[in-house]
Design a protein around this motif. Sequence first.
Motif, PDB file in Angstrom:
ATOM      1  N   UNK A  10       0.825  -1.223   0.000  1.00 64.28           N
ATOM      2  CA  UNK A  10       0.000   0.000   0.000  1.00 64.28           C
ATOM      3  C   UNK A  10       0.849   1.258   0.000  1.00 64.28           C
ATOM      4  N   UNK A  11       1.962   1.235   0.714  1.00 62.91           N
ATOM      5  CA  UNK A  11       2.858   2.403   0.707  1.00 62.91           C
ATOM      6  C   UNK A  11       3.378   2.650  -0.712  1.00 62.91           C
ATOM      7  N   UNK A  12       3.788   1.565  -1.391  1.00 59.86           N
ATOM      8  CA  UNK A  12       4.262   1.714  -2.768  1.00 59.86           C
ATOM      9  C   UNK A  12       3.162   2.217  -3.694  1.00 59.86           C
ATOM     10  N   UNK A  13       1.961   1.697  -3.545  1.00 62.23           N
ATOM     11  CA  UNK A  13       0.850   2.104  -4.417  1.00 62.23           C
ATOM     12  C   UNK A  13       0.518   3.580  -4.206  1.00 62.23           C
ATOM     13  N   UNK A  14       0.405   3.991  -2.955  1.00 58.95           N
ATOM     14  CA  UNK A  14       0.055   5.389  -2.668  1.00 58.95           C
ATOM     15  C   UNK A  14       1.163   6.334  -3.133  1.00 58.95           C
ATOM     16  N   UNK A  15       2.421   5.967  -2.897  1.00 51.86           N
ATOM     17  CA  UNK A  15       3.531   6.833  -3.323  1.00 51.86           C
ATOM     18  C   UNK A  15       3.565   6.958  -4.848  1.00 51.86           C
ATOM     19  N   UNK A  16       3.446   5.844  -5.542  1.00 48.88           N
ATOM     20  CA  UNK A  16       3.467   5.893  -7.001  1.00 48.88           C
ATOM     21  C   UNK A  16       2.245   6.626  -7.544  1.00 48.88           C
ATOM     22  N   UNK A  17       1.098   6.449  -6.913  1.00 52.18           N
ATOM     23  CA  UNK A  17      -0.101   7.168  -7.342  1.00 52.18           C
ATOM     24  C   UNK A  17       0.040   8.677  -7.181  1.00 52.18           C
ATOM     25  N   UNK A  18       0.677   9.103  -6.095  1.00 48.85           N
ATOM     26  CA  UNK A  18       0.885  10.538  -5.902  1.00 48.85           C
ATOM     27  C   UNK A  18       1.865  11.101  -6.924  1.00 48.85           C
ATOM     28  N   UNK A  19       2.916  10.346  -7.229  1.00 46.48           N
ATOM     29  CA  UNK A  19       3.855  10.783  -8.267  1.00 46.48           C
ATOM     30  C   UNK A  19       3.136  10.903  -9.603  1.00 46.48           C
ATOM     31  N   UNK A  20       2.326   9.906  -9.925  1.00 44.42           N
ATOM     32  CA  UNK A  20       1.562   9.953 -11.171  1.00 44.42           C
ATOM     33  C   UNK A  20       0.599  11.132 -11.204  1.00 44.42           C
ATOM     34  N   UNK A  21      -0.112  11.362 -10.108  1.00 42.42           N
ATOM     35  CA  UNK A  21      -1.115  12.433 -10.097  1.00 42.42           C
ATOM     36  C   UNK A  21      -0.461  13.800 -10.253  1.00 42.42           C
ATOM     37  N   UNK A  22       0.589  14.053  -9.494  1.00 41.84           N
ATOM     38  CA  UNK A  22       1.236  15.367  -9.579  1.00 41.84           C
ATOM     39  C   UNK A  22       1.856  15.591 -10.957  1.00 41.84           C
ATOM     40  N   UNK A  23       2.495  14.561 -11.497  1.00 43.53           N
ATOM     41  CA  UNK A  23       3.072  14.687 -12.831  1.00 43.53           C
ATOM     42  C   UNK A  23       2.007  14.805 -13.909  1.00 43.53           C
ATOM     43  N   UNK A  24       0.920  14.056 -13.770  1.00 47.89           N
ATOM     44  CA  UNK A  24      -0.145  14.094 -14.772  1.00 47.89           C
ATOM     45  C   UNK A  24      -0.840  15.445 -14.795  1.00 47.89           C
ATOM     46  N   UNK A  25      -1.050  16.021 -13.639  1.00 45.33           N
ATOM     47  CA  UNK A  25      -1.694  17.336 -13.594  1.00 45.33           C
ATOM     48  C   UNK A  25      -0.840  18.366 -14.315  1.00 45.33           C
ATOM     49  N   UNK A  26       0.455  18.329 -14.072  1.00 45.82           N
ATOM     50  CA  UNK A  26       1.370  19.266 -14.720  1.00 45.82           C
ATOM     51  C   UNK A  26       1.495  18.944 -16.213  1.00 45.82           C
ATOM     52  N   UNK A  27       1.547  17.660 -16.553  1.00 49.85           N
ATOM     53  CA  UNK A  27       1.710  17.242 -17.948  1.00 49.85           C
ATOM     54  C   UNK A  27       0.484  17.576 -18.786  1.00 49.85           C
ATOM     55  N   UNK A  28      -0.700  17.366 -18.235  1.00 49.02           N
ATOM     56  CA  UNK A  28      -1.922  17.631 -18.989  1.00 49.02           C
ATOM     57  C   UNK A  28      -2.272  19.109 -19.059  1.00 49.02           C
ATOM     58  N   UNK A  29      -1.727  19.919 -18.159  1.00 49.20           N
ATOM     59  CA  UNK A  29      -1.999  21.358 -18.191  1.00 49.20           C
ATOM     60  C   UNK A  29      -1.462  21.964 -19.475  1.00 49.20           C
ATOM     61  N   UNK A  42      -5.608   8.354 -12.404  1.00 46.08           N
ATOM     62  CA  UNK A  42      -4.822   7.872 -11.264  1.00 46.08           C
ATOM     63  C   UNK A  42      -5.696   7.043 -10.324  1.00 46.08           C
ATOM     64  N   UNK A  43      -6.972   7.345 -10.231  1.00 41.61           N
ATOM     65  CA  UNK A  43      -7.872   6.522  -9.412  1.00 41.61           C
ATOM     66  C   UNK A  43      -7.980   5.112  -9.982  1.00 41.61           C
ATOM     67  N   UNK A  44      -8.064   5.003 -11.297  1.00 41.52           N
ATOM     68  CA  UNK A  44      -8.091   3.680 -11.923  1.00 41.52           C
ATOM     69  C   UNK A  44      -6.776   2.948 -11.652  1.00 41.52           C
ATOM     70  N   UNK A  45      -5.651   3.682 -11.697  1.00 40.80           N
ATOM     71  CA  UNK A  45      -4.357   3.073 -11.360  1.00 40.80           C
ATOM     72  C   UNK A  45      -4.365   2.538  -9.935  1.00 40.80           C
ATOM     73  N   UNK A  46      -4.866   3.348  -8.988  1.00 39.14           N
ATOM     74  CA  UNK A  46      -4.916   2.904  -7.592  1.00 39.14           C
ATOM     75  C   UNK A  46      -5.755   1.637  -7.443  1.00 39.14           C
ATOM     76  N   UNK A  47      -6.921   1.623  -8.074  1.00 40.64           N
ATOM     77  CA  UNK A  47      -7.789   0.450  -7.962  1.00 40.64           C
ATOM     78  C   UNK A  47      -7.129  -0.801  -8.543  1.00 40.64           C
ATOM     79  N   UNK A  48      -6.502  -0.660  -9.694  1.00 37.37           N
ATOM     80  CA  UNK A  48      -5.849  -1.814 -10.318  1.00 37.37           C
ATOM     81  C   UNK A  48      -4.658  -2.289  -9.485  1.00 37.37           C
ATOM     82  N   UNK A  49      -3.873  -1.365  -8.967  1.00 35.68           N
ATOM     83  CA  UNK A  49      -2.696  -1.751  -8.187  1.00 35.68           C
ATOM     84  C   UNK A  49      -3.093  -2.389  -6.857  1.00 35.68           C
TER      85      UNK A  49
END
Length: 153
Positions: free
Chosen positions: A14-33, A49-56
């Motif tokens: 869970x620590x790995x999933x949450x950490x990777x999800x936060x990295x994805x979310x912050x990068x995705x927000x900046x990337x998609x802007x 990123x929610x779909x990523x969290x659910x799958x992971x």
Amino acid sequence: MPDNELPGFLIIGLIFVVADGQVLYRGARRYLTGPDAREGNGSVAWMVVTVFHLAAIGMLALLAVVAPEWSGSAAAFVGRLGVFLLLMAVAHVLTLSVLGHRRQDDVVETRMRKREDDPVDSVREPTVTPVPGQEGRNPRVSPDLGDRGPYQA
């Protein structure tokens, strides 16, 4: 998995999933802007990123209960964690590809909107200077490399 390994595996996963999800979310927000600094894509990033969290988390749960003969030693625990990390890397790559496709869609949409807003069609734009007395505007000429004006030697 013995009872003492299961909570450890789940907590570490869970620590790995949450950490990777936060990295994805912050990068995705900046990337998609993108360059136009629109903030409307934050919800798209959140959804992906929610779909990523659910799958992971689903992969983590499956690995926790599948193949109980893999448990009982530190090597088995590390092996199970390694398999989880490899599967999470695949999920990470798939999420990045979804974000890349979304970004490409935004770029194409922006260019099409610009083309529709531009009143001058590049096909109708003059390529030569009009004859004196003829209506029309002078063509756009790129500046020369010197400071003296166009086409001087």
